[in-house]
Design a protein around this motif. Structure first.
Motif, PDB file in Angstrom:
ATOM      1  N   ASN A 137      -7.602 -11.385  -2.877  1.00 17.29           N
ATOM      2  CA  ASN A 137      -7.575 -11.942  -1.910  1.00 17.29           C
ATOM      3  C   ASN A 137      -8.214 -10.863  -0.562  1.00 17.29           C
ATOM      4  N   GLN A 138      -8.770 -11.380  -0.112  1.00 21.64           N
ATOM      5  CA  GLN A 138     -10.001 -10.458   1.128  1.00 21.64           C
ATOM      6  C   GLN A 138      -8.947 -11.263   2.359  1.00 21.64           C
ATOM      7  N   ASP A 139      -8.172 -12.280   2.741  1.00 23.56           N
ATOM      8  CA  ASP A 139      -7.816 -12.410   3.766  1.00 23.56           C
ATOM      9  C   ASP A 139      -6.841 -11.755   3.993  1.00 23.56           C
ATOM     10  N   LEU A 140      -6.335 -10.784   3.074  1.00 24.70           N
ATOM     11  CA  LEU A 140      -4.679 -10.539   3.534  1.00 24.70           C
ATOM     12  C   LEU A 140      -5.366  -8.379   3.817  1.00 24.70           C
ATOM     13  N   PRO A 141      -4.769  -7.526   4.002  1.00 27.36           N
ATOM     14  CA  PRO A 141      -4.648  -6.528   4.350  1.00 27.36           C
ATOM     15  C   PRO A 141      -5.453  -5.559   2.779  1.00 27.36           C
ATOM     16  N   ILE A 142      -6.496  -5.061   2.634  1.00 21.84           N
ATOM     17  CA  ILE A 142      -6.835  -3.660   1.835  1.00 21.84           C
ATOM     18  C   ILE A 142      -6.355  -2.587   2.402  1.00 21.84           C
ATOM     19  N   GLU A 143      -5.618  -1.382   2.051  1.00 18.99           N
ATOM     20  CA  GLU A 143      -5.208  -0.439   2.081  1.00 18.99           C
ATOM     21  C   GLU A 143      -5.295   0.918   2.057  1.00 18.99           C
ATOM     22  N   VAL A 144      -6.206   1.443   2.105  1.00 12.90           N
ATOM     23  CA  VAL A 144      -6.473   3.018   1.371  1.00 12.90           C
ATOM     24  C   VAL A 144      -5.786   3.677   2.503  1.00 12.90           C
ATOM     25  N   PHE A 145      -5.064   4.689   2.136  1.00 21.24           N
ATOM     26  CA  PHE A 145      -4.441   5.894   2.324  1.00 21.24           C
ATOM     27  C   PHE A 145      -4.801   7.241   1.909  1.00 21.24           C
ATOM     28  N   LEU A 146      -4.454   8.625   2.186  1.00 26.36           N
ATOM     29  CA  LEU A 146      -4.085   9.542   1.541  1.00 26.36           C
ATOM     30  C   LEU A 146      -2.260   9.735   1.575  1.00 26.36           C
ATOM     31  N   ASN A 147      -2.070  10.028   0.067  1.00 27.62           N
ATOM     32  CA  ASN A 147      -1.044  10.058   0.734  1.00 27.62           C
ATOM     33  C   ASN A 147       0.272  11.361  -0.414  1.00 27.62           C
ATOM     34  N   GLY A 148      -0.957  12.481  -0.481  1.00 29.70           N
ATOM     35  CA  GLY A 148      -0.208  13.507  -0.527  1.00 29.70           C
ATOM     36  C   GLY A 148      -1.350  14.599  -1.239  1.00 29.70           C
ATOM     37  N   PHE A 149      -0.637  15.478  -1.493  1.00 32.17           N
ATOM     38  CA  PHE A 149      -1.493  17.177  -2.304  1.00 32.17           C
ATOM     39  C   PHE A 149      -1.135  16.504  -4.024  1.00 32.17           C
ATOM     40  N   GLY A 150      -1.303  16.835  -4.698  1.00 27.98           N
ATOM     41  CA  GLY A 150      -1.425  16.616  -5.821  1.00 27.98           C
ATOM     42  C   GLY A 150      -1.624  18.092  -6.567  1.00 27.98           C
ATOM     43  N   ASP A 151      -0.959  18.287  -7.993  1.00 27.64           N
ATOM     44  CA  ASP A 151      -1.463  19.256  -8.504  1.00 27.64           C
ATOM     45  C   ASP A 151      -2.859  20.011  -8.781  1.00 27.64           C
ATOM     46  N   SER A 152      -3.868  18.845  -8.886  1.00 32.56           N
ATOM     47  CA  SER A 152      -5.322  19.279  -8.826  1.00 32.56           C
ATOM     48  C   SER A 152      -5.968  17.991  -7.685  1.00 32.56           C
ATOM     49  N   SER A 153      -5.259  17.711  -7.307  1.00 34.41           N
ATOM     50  CA  SER A 153      -6.114  16.556  -6.509  1.00 34.41           C
ATOM     51  C   SER A 153      -5.515  15.695  -5.034  1.00 34.41           C
ATOM     52  N   ILE A 154      -6.202  15.472  -4.270  1.00 37.01           N
ATOM     53  CA  ILE A 154      -5.799  15.003  -3.502  1.00 37.01           C
ATOM     54  C   ILE A 154      -5.030  13.583  -3.812  1.00 37.01           C
ATOM     55  N   VAL A 155      -4.775  13.354  -3.338  1.00 33.08           N
ATOM     56  CA  VAL A 155      -3.885  11.661  -3.724  1.00 33.08           C
ATOM     57  C   VAL A 155      -3.831  10.712  -2.813  1.00 33.08           C
ATOM     58  N   ILE A 156      -4.591   9.153  -3.544  1.00 31.19           N
ATOM     59  CA  ILE A 156      -4.880   7.666  -2.524  1.00 31.19           C
ATOM     60  C   ILE A 156      -3.963   7.001  -3.146  1.00 31.19           C
TER      61      ILE A 156
END
Length: 216
Positions: A137-156
């Motif tokens: 749904n393009q009328d409601l917010p699309i949210e993308v955040f950096l969530n934390g530090f994983g073992d092999s990656s940054i979590v999004i």
């Protein structure tokens, strides 16, 4: 009636007769307890309308589409087409989640980003990828955040709104995962997989295997 029973059965006393009637009444009360509970629960469900025919609900281990509500039972069609007849008292006594109470459902997925990549650029690419999905749904917010530090990656963390039905959620989740994967691949951004480094206390001995010649 009591007097007639005493005439027919001389050994029957008023105390015994009343005691027997008491036991019978208790037995009847227990026998019809569940029926009365389901009946009154059905009246309450029909009166308060916490959910209606066509809604998707979840109660304990039962989840599916409400097909019919009667004064005693509620028919629920589970995702794999099984029909479950649930006593109304069970729905009335336990927590019921109405999945289709609103027009849209908020979904969340997690993805990974290699530590060597530009985090801010990657967030923008992921957000743009979701705008290409017709199940989002393009009328409601699309949210993308950096969530934390994983073992092999940054979590999004990726959040969006879609159709509330179970099938609509699965379709949307699949399209969003595919769109994010394509967008990051096209941008040359790596989605890492878990890697392990093994360290040995002593150097490993490598044994070479001598190959035999065809004539041997």
């Amino acid at each position: 009636m009591l007097l007639a029973a005493m005439v027919i059965f001389p050994g029957l006393t008023p105390a015994k007769a009343l005691g027997g009637l008491g036991l019978v009444s208790v037995a009847i009360r227990f026998a019809f307890k569940e029926i009365f509970e389901n009946f009154f629960a059905g009246i309450m469900l029909l009166w308060k309308y916490p959910f209606e025919k066509g809604d998707f609900i979840e109660c304990e281990s039962i989840m599916g589409k409400v097909e019919d509500i009667s004064v005693r039972m509620t028919q629920i069609r589970r995702p794999y087409s099984e029909l479950v007849e649930t006593p109304n008292s069970f729905l009335f006594k336990n927590l019921v989640r109405v999945l289709t109470d609103s027009d849209f459902k908020r979904l969340t997925i997690m993805t990974g980003l290699a530590y060597s990549e530009d985090a801010n650029e990657s967030l923008q690419i992921v957000e743009i990828a979701l705008t290409t999905c017709n199940t989002v749904n393009q009328d409601l917010p699309i949210e993308v955040f950096l969530n934390g530090f994983g073992d092999s990656s940054i979590v999004i963390e990726v959040i969006w709104w879609t159709d509330p039905t179970p099938l609509g959620q699965r379709k949307s989740r699949g399209k969003v995962v595919g769109a994010i994967k394509r967008a990051l691949d096209q941008a040359g951004i790596k989605i890492p997989f878990p890697c392990r480094t093994m360290t040995f206390k002593e150097p490993l001995r490598i044994h070479q295997i001598k190959e035999s010649s065809p004539t041997e």
